[in-house]
Design a protein around this motif. Structure first.
Motif, PDB file in Angstrom:
ATOM      1  N   GLY A 193      17.986  -6.703  -6.254  1.00 52.88           N
ATOM      2  CA  GLY A 193      17.292  -7.124  -7.468  1.00 52.88           C
ATOM      3  C   GLY A 193      15.966  -7.772  -7.165  1.00 52.88           C
ATOM      4  N   GLY A 194      15.507  -8.596  -8.106  1.00 51.48           N
ATOM      5  CA  GLY A 194      14.207  -9.238  -8.011  1.00 51.48           C
ATOM      6  C   GLY A 194      13.436  -9.032  -9.296  1.00 51.48           C
ATOM      7  N   TYR A 195      12.136  -9.260  -9.233  1.00 56.09           N
ATOM      8  CA  TYR A 195      11.258  -9.001 -10.374  1.00 56.09           C
ATOM      9  C   TYR A 195      10.808  -7.554 -10.297  1.00 56.09           C
ATOM     10  CZ  TYR A 195       7.263  -9.323 -13.565  1.00 56.09           C
ATOM     11  OH  TYR A 195       6.374  -9.114 -14.593  1.00 56.09           O
ATOM     12  N   SER A 196      11.168  -6.740 -11.293  1.00 54.28           N
ATOM     13  CA  SER A 196      10.778  -5.331 -11.351  1.00 54.28           C
ATOM     14  C   SER A 196      10.913  -4.710  -9.966  1.00 54.28           C
ATOM     15  CB  SER A 196       9.372  -5.197 -11.918  1.00 54.28           C
ATOM     16  OG  SER A 196       9.070  -3.865 -12.280  1.00 54.28           O
ATOM     17  N   SER A 197       9.802  -4.346  -9.300  1.00 54.81           N
ATOM     18  CA  SER A 197       9.889  -3.709  -7.980  1.00 54.81           C
ATOM     19  C   SER A 197       9.344  -4.591  -6.868  1.00 54.81           C
ATOM     20  CB  SER A 197       9.126  -2.382  -7.998  1.00 54.81           C
ATOM     21  OG  SER A 197       7.780  -2.574  -8.412  1.00 54.81           O
ATOM     22  N   VAL A 198       9.446  -5.907  -7.020  1.00 50.36           N
ATOM     23  CA  VAL A 198       8.934  -6.809  -5.987  1.00 50.36           C
ATOM     24  C   VAL A 198       9.826  -6.771  -4.752  1.00 50.36           C
ATOM     25  CG1 VAL A 198       8.458  -9.202  -5.378  1.00 50.36           C
ATOM     26  CG2 VAL A 198       7.768  -8.330  -7.611  1.00 50.36           C
ATOM     27  N   THR A 199      11.110  -7.050  -4.917  1.00 48.91           N
ATOM     28  CA  THR A 199      12.033  -7.124  -3.784  1.00 48.91           C
ATOM     29  C   THR A 199      12.691  -5.781  -3.505  1.00 48.91           C
ATOM     30  OG1 THR A 199      12.492  -9.417  -4.386  1.00 48.91           O
ATOM     31  CG2 THR A 199      13.982  -8.379  -2.808  1.00 48.91           C
ATOM     32  N   HIS A 200      13.209  -5.151  -4.557  1.00 49.10           N
ATOM     33  CA  HIS A 200      13.793  -3.815  -4.448  1.00 49.10           C
ATOM     34  C   HIS A 200      13.265  -2.954  -5.592  1.00 49.10           C
ATOM     35  CE1 HIS A 200      17.075  -6.223  -2.400  1.00 49.10           C
ATOM     36  NE2 HIS A 200      16.814  -5.287  -1.504  1.00 49.10           N
ATOM     37  N   LEU A 201      13.162  -1.656  -5.344  1.00 50.77           N
ATOM     38  CA  LEU A 201      12.907  -0.746  -6.454  1.00 50.77           C
ATOM     39  C   LEU A 201      14.112  -0.779  -7.389  1.00 50.77           C
ATOM     40  CD1 LEU A 201      11.387   2.574  -5.005  1.00 50.77           C
ATOM     41  CD2 LEU A 201      10.290   0.969  -6.573  1.00 50.77           C
ATOM     42  N   PRO A 202      13.904  -0.770  -8.692  1.00 50.22           N
ATOM     43  CA  PRO A 202      15.034  -0.809  -9.624  1.00 50.22           C
ATOM     44  C   PRO A 202      15.650   0.577  -9.841  1.00 50.22           C
ATOM     45  CG  PRO A 202      12.993  -0.958 -10.837  1.00 50.22           C
ATOM     46  CD  PRO A 202      12.612  -0.927  -9.393  1.00 50.22           C
TER      47      PRO A 202
END
Length: 697
Positions: A193-202
């Motif tokens: 997870g994370g913010y949108s695609s910051v940590t992982h692509l959703p």
């Protein structure tokens, strides 16, 4: 719509990737059990006043409706209402008739006259999958070279364990968008997870038993997905907003993330290509029914009006086929006290840099037949709260105290303000280089409300702007490609994939590193979002490494020269304009291939000792291209790759870029024996194109 923005598509041939009946049946089963059955089990979950929704919804009032939207889609609406507290939960689902896919969005609404009880742990996706029991172990006697005797060896059985395939997001590192996978044996847990695609692509792909399910989360804000493997044969998958614990006031409504799932069978790469087709056909932006193409352009920042105009002329005069000119940071300043009454953000024009206004530059670009892109960072995009309080305090209320898109008055003011700039300044591509961050939720029983309002307001802003300017392109950024998700890709492109392209925060010497460009294209192409590669170094290797759905050039020798002297052009002694023209036209001739199927021909790697290679295939056109990169420390002179997706009965004309010789090979030869690619020099790249020959008769 400018034809340069449109990808031409033809009727698909019989041998292309197509959904199977088995895949479609799995999607229909999910639709039936979740939305259309007389006793549906919705694919979401939440707790209400401490009780799980799976228990509550059985007792609530239920309404169902379905209608056919067109030949390819059907709408299903499922509404639950609590007769006591008047909380209403509604799911709107789209069933795709041409793909084994279904999407839905949950909405929560208070239709009563008093506040609801607490809603918490809302998961917009909640599904459980079960794998087949493992086959009996197969044990055979195999020769052990180490011991010099036959020994028993347990072979792999056919039924496989759950494996979650996903990808890193967009950190300012060389690892941006790298493919990741986790095998979930009994009892294991994975959270991404994370913010949108910051940590992982959703996006994620759950693989098991010779098939799987790909899912996407549409939420340009914080999200999480949990994968919990039990001790038996099941995997529970839950995804949604990162934190939810709220009550709704009378008349209040909020939405949750959009969820899209698609089932696939057989080969996983085939599943990813089916997914790419689904996104291209139903989610990525279209114009007059055709998929919009990411344009090719040139970029600069911190240059003066004179320097920007000189650079536009230089690219055009040297026949570099750019389609837009990108003007990044450096054109703006904070408003004066007098200007602050109308300009609430730091978006006043810096007259020292741009004495004749933005329109002077955009008009010049338009006179050369190219589009104009303008950058807006956070302070230039969002209003300044101190200025709002002082000059337009009516935009802030007790219910909506924020200065982000979640405040409907602020949001409408942003629509009006930026509509005026787009029209008056001649902006064709609006670069939104920022992310939404709402004020913290004011109370412990309102956690998630501000984020939900903020995210939905952002979509309302994009949609309002696109309604007023249907040809306007949005470039989403935010420190790199950190706003990529199912919602944003339907409205925007990503022309700047990672701030690693700017040198990264730990490796400033790796400015626009070609290895990073290659790896980003590899990782993103499995999922399908339309993005742009970038090139700063003028070399065959660097420019070919940036080929992708879009291309941007920011040649260091050019931008540095015009910083120093805008009255002259870089000479061929410092910049090879002929090579730049040749390669940019080469890219333009094959970029339509990047909107086809993607076949990785090598494993993902960041090692300079390896090759990286892939194939993009357009079965509807009977053609495609292979890209191969021999990195700086590789001793390998040639590789042989089996291609994917070809018609075994067809004959293909195969030619390497820069080579006059054309080979003719059958689809069977290319898929079974493979294509030999030779690259004699380190740090060099090959491009091979192929096209099916017309059959006589």
């Amino acid at each position: 719509m400018n034809s340069a923005y449109v990808v031409t598509t033809l009727a698909r041939l019989a041998h292309t990737v197509a959904p199977t009946n088995v895949e479609k049946e799995r999607a229909r089963t999910l639709t039936t059990t979740s939305f259309t059955s007389p006793t549906p089990t919705p694919p979401i979950s939440f707790n209400y006043d401490g009780t799980p929704s799976c228990e509550l919804l059985k007792t609530w009032t239920r309404e169902q409706m379905s209608e056919r939207l067109d030949e390819r889609r059907s709408l299903h609406r499922l509404t639950y209402s609590d007769p006591q507290t008047c909380l209403q939960v509604q799911l709107e689902a789209i069933e795709y008739n041409d793909y084994p896919a279904v999407e839905w969005i949950p909405h929560f609404r208070n239709i009563g006259n008093s506040a609801t009880s607490i809603v918490d742990d809302v998961r917009a996706l909640d599904l459980t999958f079960e794998r087949e029991p493992p086959d009996e172990p197969i044990v055979e006697e195999r020769w052990n070279e180490m011991t010099g005797r036959f020994e028993p060896k347990q072979l792999e059985t056919e039924h496989q364990e759950f494996v979650v395939h996903y990808a890193e997001g967009s950190p300012p590192e060389i690892t941006a968008f790298q493919p990741l996978e986790t095998e979930l044996n009994a009892g294991r847990h994975l959270q991404i997870g994370g913010y949108s695609s910051v940590t992982h692509l959703p996006f994620f792909n759950i693989e098991w038993d010779r098939g799987g399910m790909i899912a996407a989360i549409g939420w340009t804000g914080p999200w999480k997905a949990d994968f919990n493997r039990d001790d038996d044969l099941s995997l529970a998958v839950k995804a949604g907003m990162s934190e939810t614990h709220f009550r709704l006031y009378p008349g209040e409504r909020i939405r949750m993330p959009r969820i899209l799932v698609m089932f696939w069978d057989g080969d996983r790469i085939r599943g990813h290509n089916l997914w790419r087709r689904l996104l291209f056909d139903h989610y990525c932006r279209r114009s007059d029914g055709e998929l919009m193409q990411v344009p090719m352009g040139a970029a600069a920042q911190w240059h003066t009006e004179e320097q920007n105009i000189a650079m536009i002329d230089w690219h055009v005069d040297n026949k570099l086929p750019i389609e837009y000119y990108w003007m990044d940071i450096g054109w703006h300043r904070p408003p004066t006290e007098e200007e602050s009454k109308d300009i609430l953000s730091d978006s006043a024009i810096n007259e020292e840099m741009i004495p004749n206004g933005i329109r002077a530059i955009s008009d010049h670009a338009h006179s050369k037949g190219i589009k104009y892109l303008l950058w807006f960072g956070g302070p230039q995009f969002f209003v300044n709260p101190d200025r709002v309080r002082k000059h337009q305090s009516e935009l802030l209320t007790e219910e909506f105290p924020g200065w982000d898109n979640g405040n409907p008055m602020i949001n409408q003011r942003m629509v009006e303000y930026f509509s005026k700039l787009v029209e008056e300044w001649g902006i064709d591509i609006f670069r939104q280089d920022t992310r939404n961050y709402p004020l913290p939720d004011p109370e412990a029983d309102r956690v998630g409300i501000n984020w939900a309002r903020c995210v939905e307001g952002n979509y309302e802003f994009w949609d309002a702007m696109l309604e007023r300017f249907p040809d306007l392109l949005f470039d989403i950024c935010g420190g790199g490609g950190m706003n990529i998700d199912l919602e944003s890709i339907g409205r925007c492109f990503c022309l700047h994939r990672s701030d690693y392209q700017c040198g990264g925060i730990h490796e400033p010497e790796n400015l626009f590193n070609p290895t990073g460009m290659q790896s980003q294209t590899y990782g993103l192409s499995l999922w399908g979002p339309l993005t742009s590669g970038c090139c700063r170094e003028m070399s065959l290797y660097a420019l070919r490494s940036a080929y992708s759905p879009g291309l941007r050039v920011t040649f260091e020798a050019v931008t540095a020269h015009f910083f120093a002297d805008s009255s002259t052009s870089p000479s061929n002694g410092t910049f090879d304009t002929e090579l730049a023209e040749k390669l940019m036209n080469e890219y333009k001739s094959l970029r339509h291939c990047f909107y086809g199927d993607f076949y990785p021909l090598t494993p993902y790697s960041l090692s300079e000792q390896n090759w990286m290679a892939w194939q993009f295939h357009r079965p509807d056109l009977g053609e495609g291209c292979v890209q191969a990169f021999r990195r700086s420390e590789s001793d390998i002179l040639s590789c042989q790759y089996r291609l994917g997706g070809l018609d075994p009965e067809a004959r293909y004309s195969v030619v390497a870029a820069g080579d006059a010789e054309t080979m003719t090979m059958t689809g069977t030869e290319l898929t079974e024996n493979g294509l030999v690619v030779s690259i004699p020099d380190r740090r060099s790249a090959a491009v091979i194109t192929y096209k099916a020959e017309l059959r006589k008769g």
